[in-house]
Design a protein around this motif. Structure first.
Motif, PDB file in Angstrom:
ATOM      1  N   VAL A   5     -10.362   4.499   1.788  1.00  0.00           N
ATOM      2  CA  VAL A   5      -9.131   4.697   2.537  1.00  0.00           C
ATOM      3  C   VAL A   5      -9.185   3.771   3.743  1.00  0.00           C
ATOM      4  O   VAL A   5     -10.170   3.756   4.485  1.00  0.00           O
ATOM      5  CB  VAL A   5      -8.969   6.169   2.999  1.00  0.00           C
ATOM      6  CG1 VAL A   5      -7.715   6.326   3.846  1.00  0.00           C
ATOM      7  CG2 VAL A   5      -8.946   7.107   1.817  1.00  0.00           C
ATOM      8  N   CYS A  10      -4.027   4.445   7.653  1.00  0.00           N
ATOM      9  CA  CYS A  10      -3.698   5.865   7.465  1.00  0.00           C
ATOM     10  C   CYS A  10      -3.037   6.423   8.729  1.00  0.00           C
ATOM     11  O   CYS A  10      -3.516   6.218   9.840  1.00  0.00           O
ATOM     12  CB  CYS A  10      -4.976   6.651   7.150  1.00  0.00           C
ATOM     13  SG  CYS A  10      -4.716   8.433   7.021  1.00  0.00           S
ATOM     14  N   TYR A  13      -0.387  11.492   7.397  1.00  0.00           N
ATOM     15  CA  TYR A  13       0.731  12.245   6.822  1.00  0.00           C
ATOM     16  C   TYR A  13       0.252  13.406   5.954  1.00  0.00           C
ATOM     17  O   TYR A  13       0.935  14.394   5.804  1.00  0.00           O
ATOM     18  CB  TYR A  13       1.646  11.332   6.000  1.00  0.00           C
ATOM     19  CG  TYR A  13       2.416  10.346   6.835  1.00  0.00           C
ATOM     20  CD1 TYR A  13       3.433  10.759   7.680  1.00  0.00           C
ATOM     21  CD2 TYR A  13       2.122   8.991   6.778  1.00  0.00           C
ATOM     22  CE1 TYR A  13       4.143   9.850   8.459  1.00  0.00           C
ATOM     23  CE2 TYR A  13       2.814   8.072   7.535  1.00  0.00           C
ATOM     24  CZ  TYR A  13       3.823   8.507   8.379  1.00  0.00           C
ATOM     25  OH  TYR A  13       4.518   7.607   9.136  1.00  0.00           O
ATOM     26  N   GLN A  15      -0.202  13.595   2.659  1.00  0.00           N
ATOM     27  CA  GLN A  15       0.304  13.725   1.292  1.00  0.00           C
ATOM     28  C   GLN A  15      -0.845  13.750   0.282  1.00  0.00           C
ATOM     29  O   GLN A  15      -0.775  14.453  -0.732  1.00  0.00           O
ATOM     30  CB  GLN A  15       1.276  12.588   0.966  1.00  0.00           C
ATOM     31  CG  GLN A  15       2.522  12.594   1.820  1.00  0.00           C
ATOM     32  CD  GLN A  15       3.274  13.904   1.729  1.00  0.00           C
ATOM     33  OE1 GLN A  15       3.573  14.377   0.639  1.00  0.00           O
ATOM     34  NE2 GLN A  15       3.556  14.510   2.866  1.00  0.00           N
ATOM     35  N   CYS A  16      -1.923  13.022   0.565  1.00  0.00           N
ATOM     36  CA  CYS A  16      -3.091  13.020  -0.317  1.00  0.00           C
ATOM     37  C   CYS A  16      -3.744  14.395  -0.353  1.00  0.00           C
ATOM     38  O   CYS A  16      -4.236  14.833  -1.400  1.00  0.00           O
ATOM     39  CB  CYS A  16      -4.095  11.957   0.124  1.00  0.00           C
ATOM     40  SG  CYS A  16      -4.646  12.123   1.840  1.00  0.00           S
ATOM     41  N   ALA A  49      -2.484  11.086  -5.517  1.00  0.00           N
ATOM     42  CA  ALA A  49      -2.645  11.020  -4.061  1.00  0.00           C
ATOM     43  C   ALA A  49      -2.403   9.598  -3.557  1.00  0.00           C
ATOM     44  O   ALA A  49      -1.715   9.394  -2.556  1.00  0.00           O
ATOM     45  CB  ALA A  49      -4.036  11.498  -3.659  1.00  0.00           C
ATOM     46  N   ALA A  50      -2.972   8.618  -4.249  1.00  0.00           N
ATOM     47  CA  ALA A  50      -2.793   7.218  -3.842  1.00  0.00           C
ATOM     48  C   ALA A  50      -1.323   6.815  -3.922  1.00  0.00           C
ATOM     49  O   ALA A  50      -0.799   6.144  -3.030  1.00  0.00           O
ATOM     50  CB  ALA A  50      -3.654   6.309  -4.709  1.00  0.00           C
ATOM     51  N   CYS A  53       0.785   8.311  -1.011  1.00  0.00           N
ATOM     52  CA  CYS A  53       0.528   7.854   0.360  1.00  0.00           C
ATOM     53  C   CYS A  53       1.665   6.942   0.831  1.00  0.00           C
ATOM     54  O   CYS A  53       1.890   5.885   0.246  1.00  0.00           O
ATOM     55  CB  CYS A  53      -0.807   7.108   0.420  1.00  0.00           C
ATOM     56  SG  CYS A  53      -1.188   6.507   2.078  1.00  0.00           S
ATOM     57  N   GLN A  56       0.299   3.509   1.685  1.00  0.00           N
ATOM     58  CA  GLN A  56      -0.563   2.883   0.667  1.00  0.00           C
ATOM     59  C   GLN A  56      -1.951   2.555   1.212  1.00  0.00           C
ATOM     60  O   GLN A  56      -2.455   1.444   1.063  1.00  0.00           O
ATOM     61  CB  GLN A  56       0.109   1.630   0.097  1.00  0.00           C
ATOM     62  CG  GLN A  56       1.468   1.912  -0.543  1.00  0.00           C
ATOM     63  CD  GLN A  56       1.357   2.884  -1.716  1.00  0.00           C
ATOM     64  OE1 GLN A  56       0.785   2.541  -2.718  1.00  0.00           O
ATOM     65  NE2 GLN A  56       1.898   4.076  -1.569  1.00  0.00           N
ATOM     66  N   ILE A  58      -4.787   4.272   0.333  1.00  0.00           N
ATOM     67  CA  ILE A  58      -5.840   4.733  -0.573  1.00  0.00           C
ATOM     68  C   ILE A  58      -6.034   3.714  -1.689  1.00  0.00           C
ATOM     69  O   ILE A  58      -5.078   3.310  -2.345  1.00  0.00           O
ATOM     70  CB  ILE A  58      -5.488   6.103  -1.180  1.00  0.00           C
ATOM     71  CG1 ILE A  58      -5.289   7.133  -0.061  1.00  0.00           C
ATOM     72  CG2 ILE A  58      -6.562   6.559  -2.163  1.00  0.00           C
ATOM     73  CD1 ILE A  58      -4.696   8.444  -0.525  1.00  0.00           C
TER      74      ILE A  58
END
Length: 75
Positions: A5, A10, A13, A15-16, A49-50, A53, A56, A58
């Motif tokens: 990551v 990052c 957020y 979301q992952c 998860a990626a 994101c 982006q 991940i």
């Protein structure tokens, strides 16, 4: 599978964390912790998860074992 990551990218957020909470966790409100080598049973959730994101951050790659296996198939 290996994941990394970009922690500079990052934004926390999370979301992952929703996609695979056993691999990704937020400590506090902004610090992401993650398992860099989750088992293959997490593959689909980590891919989700990626993709989820928003920035982006991940990246998914092969583990050492996967690289070795692939190189032996091509010999």
């Amino acid at each position: 599978m290996r994941i990394s990551v970009d922690l500079n990218r990052c934004q926390g957020y999370g979301q992952c964390c929703f996609a695979d909470p056993s691999v990704f966790k937020l400590r506090g409100e902004e610090v992401l912790e993650f398992d860099p080598a989750p088992g293959d049973e997490h593959r689909l959730k980590v891919i989700r998860a990626a993709k989820a994101c928003p920035v982006q951050a991940i990246y998914i790659g092969e583990s050492y074992e996967e690289q070795e296996e692939r190189s032996h198939r091509h010999e």
